[in-house]
Scaffold this active site. Structure first.
Site, PDB file in Angstrom:
ATOM      1  N   GLU B 177       0.818  -1.220  -0.138  1.00  0.00           N
ATOM      2  CA  GLU B 177       0.098   0.118  -0.096  1.00  0.00           C
ATOM      3  C   GLU B 177       0.707   1.261   0.017  1.00  0.00           C
ATOM      4  OE1 GLU B 177      -3.286   0.466   0.000  1.00  0.00           O
ATOM      5  OE2 GLU B 177      -3.515  -1.879  -0.254  1.00  0.00           O
ATOM      6  N   SER B 455     -52.030 -28.959  24.787  1.00  0.00           N
ATOM      7  CA  SER B 455     -51.767 -30.048  25.941  1.00  0.00           C
ATOM      8  C   SER B 455     -50.474 -29.804  26.812  1.00  0.00           C
ATOM      9  CB  SER B 455     -51.807 -31.454  25.610  1.00  0.00           C
ATOM     10  OG  SER B 455     -53.122 -31.463  24.838  1.00  0.00           O
TER      11      SER B 455
END
Lengths: 188, 764
Positions: B177, B455
């Site tokens: 870079e 249930s």
């Protein structure tokens, strides 16, 4: 042993020394080593129980120590595994330094390994007692009691914890009852 | 003369313009300098809270095979090596694994890097030893990071110090870079021109025109729009940064600041997090190829995304390696070796696993913390999530729902589901599945789907009945037609699911076979108020409508609420507040909030025990019996199926000694599924129970109870040899049950008794 005596000094003043001793000693070294009761054969969970079998007979209402021979025979003996033992020992050091939060965290670690071991629930209850969290101490005692069925020493320890938590809340009559139950199960 | 005046005027004006210009630029520079020094010096990165799973606790006797342990090591990205190297590696030799454990921070302590030897037995850990060969009672792997709680604009990062950065990284960054980083003063005009020139020729950019310092400024102070004035501002600020700070500071800032990936709302900043995000391990452990991948990503985190565009990313990585070799940072040979490696990124982005569980954690924390404390203060959040259980839960739901979708052939609708797993005695929530698409951070059915309880309510009705002392497991109840006039004057005529009428049945059978009519009879007898109170005692916080249909579960609950209720049944009538979070630790290591283990006795222990034994019969004889086709016969489990009206909801809730599992299956739009609890949720439940390490439910029987055997159809007392259809129940000591005719004089031989004893032992 030095650790133990320091531990006892660090506890709240209302505590009876031998309660702490019993709890700590039992937790650390197992029941047999504390001279409470002789080693028992391996535990048999959910004992076969039929009508009239020894384990289901109602306990005599009024008993003087030593317990009468009708006392149901203990059917198991809880011990701590090596990992739990290390953690309980660590918790005692932390409690001795007044760091009850960390001590409780150590016992919780052990409980994740042995969640059904009443000795650990009793240990945690004593830490809650040190923090003056008497309701949780009581609840831990009852949880220990539910798990300890068949191990008189463990049941006795749990009743002793419950008694102490009751006494801290000024419920002296109930505390005395709980102490009596503890005494009946495993006389000191 | 006119000429001379002209020039004079010109020079004066020009000088004024230049002067004013210089003044403007100068004061602008001063202004920028102020920003740069103020902000950069005073800058602390806002640190999102990081969230961790429960650490795996190792000890001798833990039922993990060596393969399981290697799976766990792989999850934490430990690398197998021939010879132990730095932390994060392990070496296996036969039954022994040596692990170089990384330093780790737990909720209660920090541990330095350490060597651990794990000796494996056939089914469990045999022994743990330290580097000196001494036995170690227990040791933990470090907790897996499972996510972050980051602010709305979404910056997430893990800050690293220079000594946590592999030296190759700054070298590679410079090589690729910013070749002149060590010498320039913030800008590199030559590089800018070169970039411009290559850009004009539309060639491949090897190096961008911006220095690392400029990139840092852009990420740090400016928005990403590229205009000439911004470029100018960037250049001035870069030079000012260089004037004030050392190269080492700037490099460190760059490594922690730069943007390296996007994951939904979450922006991955800095190499510390990027390393976890792409490779699931600390930055310090990255090898050459991995460092090169990250450096490749800098150029364009979306364009070079190694997960979505692996070829592009690989080409760029190879270029990075080539440049590194050209600059003499690495040898040609190392570059070639690294180029031959695969990219090595993890399949899923680390830190974005388990969104449903993270959602649960966030909700718990938002009760106590302000948003900005969570997202900026660098908190560490330790949770109870167990990755192994979570994986099994996700797998079970996915596999079974796919199978059910195929069998049921609804072309346009796809079944949904939710799973909650807890540990009964501590109330730890160890897994949450919020739907089939586990990577989707959206509607969390486990927490938000309010569905009819069906249930699943029945055990609480029967428990309430036992607590009155007027019922026991063998009490005969009437399963008969019921008509109840409701408050609005209408007549309610419920039916059994099977449309049959069963007549007189023992309570245990009414529960095992989920008989509606018998249950309504019991519920109306003991009273709706009492049933509602039981549900509230067990931890249901929403109001319970006290209408008769509540007895069939018209009450709506979420799966996590169902888990809270069933946890109390599994825990012998002790309620634990379900816990997702264990502790919150501040950046400097202080416990700022703990969620301690709490239990509250909420029901008579003997009644709970008796109901649990009845729920065991659900699995042995009733609506849960299909489970034992998969689960070992010796594993004692208890549970209950639930089906809401018109088969809109399929539930199964139950427990072993180790886990409570609640499963809901249905459609989001409440369409009928055609599935009962046994057909839909039970297979998921069973598969999950089969995939977890289970111990039998074996709570000790309270001394006030006695075990006895009854004839399942009639409820009459039998000796085991006397009835083909005998089931064990627990009843209060001294309960007189009618003896089945023909069983009165049964005397058991010693052989029979020994056989029974043996069977009991095996059951455990």
């Amino acid at each position: 042993m030095i650790t133990m005596s320091r531990l006892i000094r660090s506890r709240a003043p209302g505590w009876s020394r031998h309660v702490v001793w019993t709890s700590a000693c039992v937790a650390l070294f197992g029941l047999a080593a504390c001279g409470q009761i002789p080693p028992q054969p391996p535990s048999v969970p959910r004992p076969e129980v039929g009508p009239g079998s020894a384990a289901t007979q109602p306990r005599p209402p009024d008993v003087q120590p030593p317990p009468p021979p009708e006392q149901p025979r203990p059917t198991k003996t809880f011990r701590l595994g090596a990992a739990s033992l290390a953690l309980v020992s660590q918790a005692h050091k932390q409690a001795q330094d007044g760091d009850y939060g960390q001590a409780a965290a150590s016992i919780e670690r052990a409980l994740r390994i042995e969640p059904s071991n009443p000795l650990l629930w009793t240990e945690l209850g004593y830490i809650r007692l040190s923090e003056h969290n008497n309701d949780q101490a009581d609840a831990m005692g009852r949880k220990a009691l539910a798990l300890a069925t068949g191990d008189h020493q463990a049941e006795s320890n749990a009743w002793r914890l419950i008694a102490e938590s009751l006494r801290q809340r000024g419920r002296n009559q109930e505390a005395a009852d709980a102490d009596r139950k503890s005494e009946q199960l495993a006389p000191r | 003369m006119a000429r001379g005046r002209f020039w004079k005027t010109f020079f004066i004006i020009a000088a004024a313009v230049v002067g004013v210009g210089a003044l403007v630029i100068g004061s602008y520079a001063v202004y920028l300098d102020h920003i740069v020094t103020e902000q950069f010096e005073g800058r602390r990165w806002t640190l999102p809270a990081h969230v961790y799973a429960a650490p795996l606790e190792l000890y001798a006797g833990l039922p993990l095979t060596q393969a399981d342990i290697k799976h766990e090591l792989a999850r934490l990205q430990y690398r197998p090596v021939d010879k132990l190297e730095r932390p994060g590696t392990y070496h296996q030799q036969g039954s022994r694994i040596d692990v170089a454990l990384r330093p780790a921070a737990f909720a209660d302590e920090t541990r330095p890097a350490t060597i651990l030897t794990i000796e494996s037995g056939p089914a469990a850990i045999g022994a743990l030893r330290d580097s000196a060969g001494k036995d170690v009672p227990l040791m933990r792997f470090e907790p897996l990071m499972i996510g972050s709680i980051f602010p709305i604009h979404g910056e997430d990062r893990i800050v690293v110090t220079p000594n946590e950065v592999p030296p190759l990284l700054p070298a590679a960054l410079k090589a690729v870079e910013d070749r002149k980083f060590d010498t320039h003063h913030g800008v590199d005009p030559e590089a800018m021109l070169r970039a411009l020139w290559i850009d004009m020729r539309a060639g491949q950019i090897e190096q961008g025109g911006s220095t690392l310092t400029q990139q840092l400024v852009k990420s740090y102070f400016l928005d990403p729009r590229q205009t000439v004035s911004r470029k100018l501002r960037e250049a001035i600020m870069a030079m000012e940064l260089e004037a004030h700070f050392s190269k080492a500071d700037l490099m460190n800032a760059y490594i922690n600041e730069i943007f390296l990936g996007q994951d939904g709302d979450r922006a991955v900043h800095g190499f510390g997090l990027a390393s976890q995000f792409y490779f699931g391990k600390p930055l310090s452990e990255l090898d050459l190829s991995e460092v090169a991948v990250l450096v490749a990503v800098v150029r364009g985190p979306s364009y070079y995304d190694p997960r979505r565009h692996p070829q592009r990313a690989q080409a760029r990585r190879d270029l990075v390696l080539k440049l590194m070799a050209e600059r003499g940072i690495i040898s040609e040979k190392d570059a070639r070796a690294a180029q031959a490696k695969p990219l090595g990124v993890t399949l899923r982005a680390s830190g974005s696993y388990f969104p449903a569980y993270l959602d649960f954690v966030r909700r718990v924390l938002r009760r106590d913390y302000r948003e900005e404390d969570l997202t900026k203060a660098g908190l560490r959040i330790y949770t109870n999530l167990e990755p192994r259980a979570q994986e099994q839960a996700e797998l079970a739901l996915d596999k079974e729902l796919s199978r059910l979708d195929r069998n049921h052939k609804y072309p346009d609708a796809s079944l949904e589901g939710a799973v909650v797993v807890t540990t009964p005695q501590s109330g730890d929530v160890i897994a949450i599945v919020g739907g089939r698409n586990v990577a989707y951070d959206g509607f969390n059915r486990a927490l938000d789907a309010r569905r009819q309880f069906g249930s699943l309510v029945k055990p609480f009705i029967y428990l309430t009945a036992l607590e009155t002392g007027r019922y026991n497991a063998a009490t005969i109840v009437q399963d008969q037609p019921v008509q109840i006039r409701l408050a609005d004057g209408q007549m309610w005529k419920p039916e059994n699911f099977t449309k049959q009428i069963y007549g007189p049945v023992p309570l245990v059978r009414a529960l095992a076979e989920s008989m509606n009519l018998a249950t309504i009879g019991v519920g109306m007898d003991i009273g709706l108020d009492k049933v509602a109170q039981t549900l509230q005692r067990f931890g249901l916080e929403r109001p319970v409508p006290k209408v008769p249909s509540m007895l069939l579960g018209t009450l709506e609950v979420t799966p996590i609420e169902a888990a809270q209720l069933y946890n109390g049944l599994a825990n012998g009538g002790f309620r634990n507040p379900l816990r997702g979070v264990r502790a919150v630790i501040s950046e400097d290591g202080k416990t700022i909030k703990a969620f301690p283990l709490e239990v509250t006795p909420v029901a008579a222990p003997d009644a709970v025990y008796a109901v649990d034994r009845m729920m065991e019969q659900v699995m042995e004889r009733g609506t849960g019996r299909a489970a034992h086709a998969v689960l070992p016969a010796s594993l004692v489990v208890a549970g209950k199926s639930g089906t809401s009206s018109d088969l809109r909801d399929s539930w199964f809730a139950g427990f072993s000694g180790s886990h409570v599992v609640v499963v809901w299956v249905g459609y989001d739009d409440d369409l009928p599924t055609g599935l009962t609890g046994s057909a839909g949720a039970l297979p998921v439940w069973t598969r999950l129970m089969g995939g977890l390490e289970e111990t039998s439910w074996d709570a000790p029987m309270p001394e006030t109870l006695a075990e006895t055997w009854i004839d399942y159809p009639s409820g009459m007392r039998v000796e085991r040899g006397c009835s083909e259809d005998a089931v064990p129940i627990a009843v209060p000591v001294g309960t007189e049950l009618p003896i089945k005719p023909g069983c009165e004089q049964q005397q058991k031989s010693i052989v029979e008794r020994a056989g029974e004893w043996l069977r009991d032992m095996i059951r455990r």
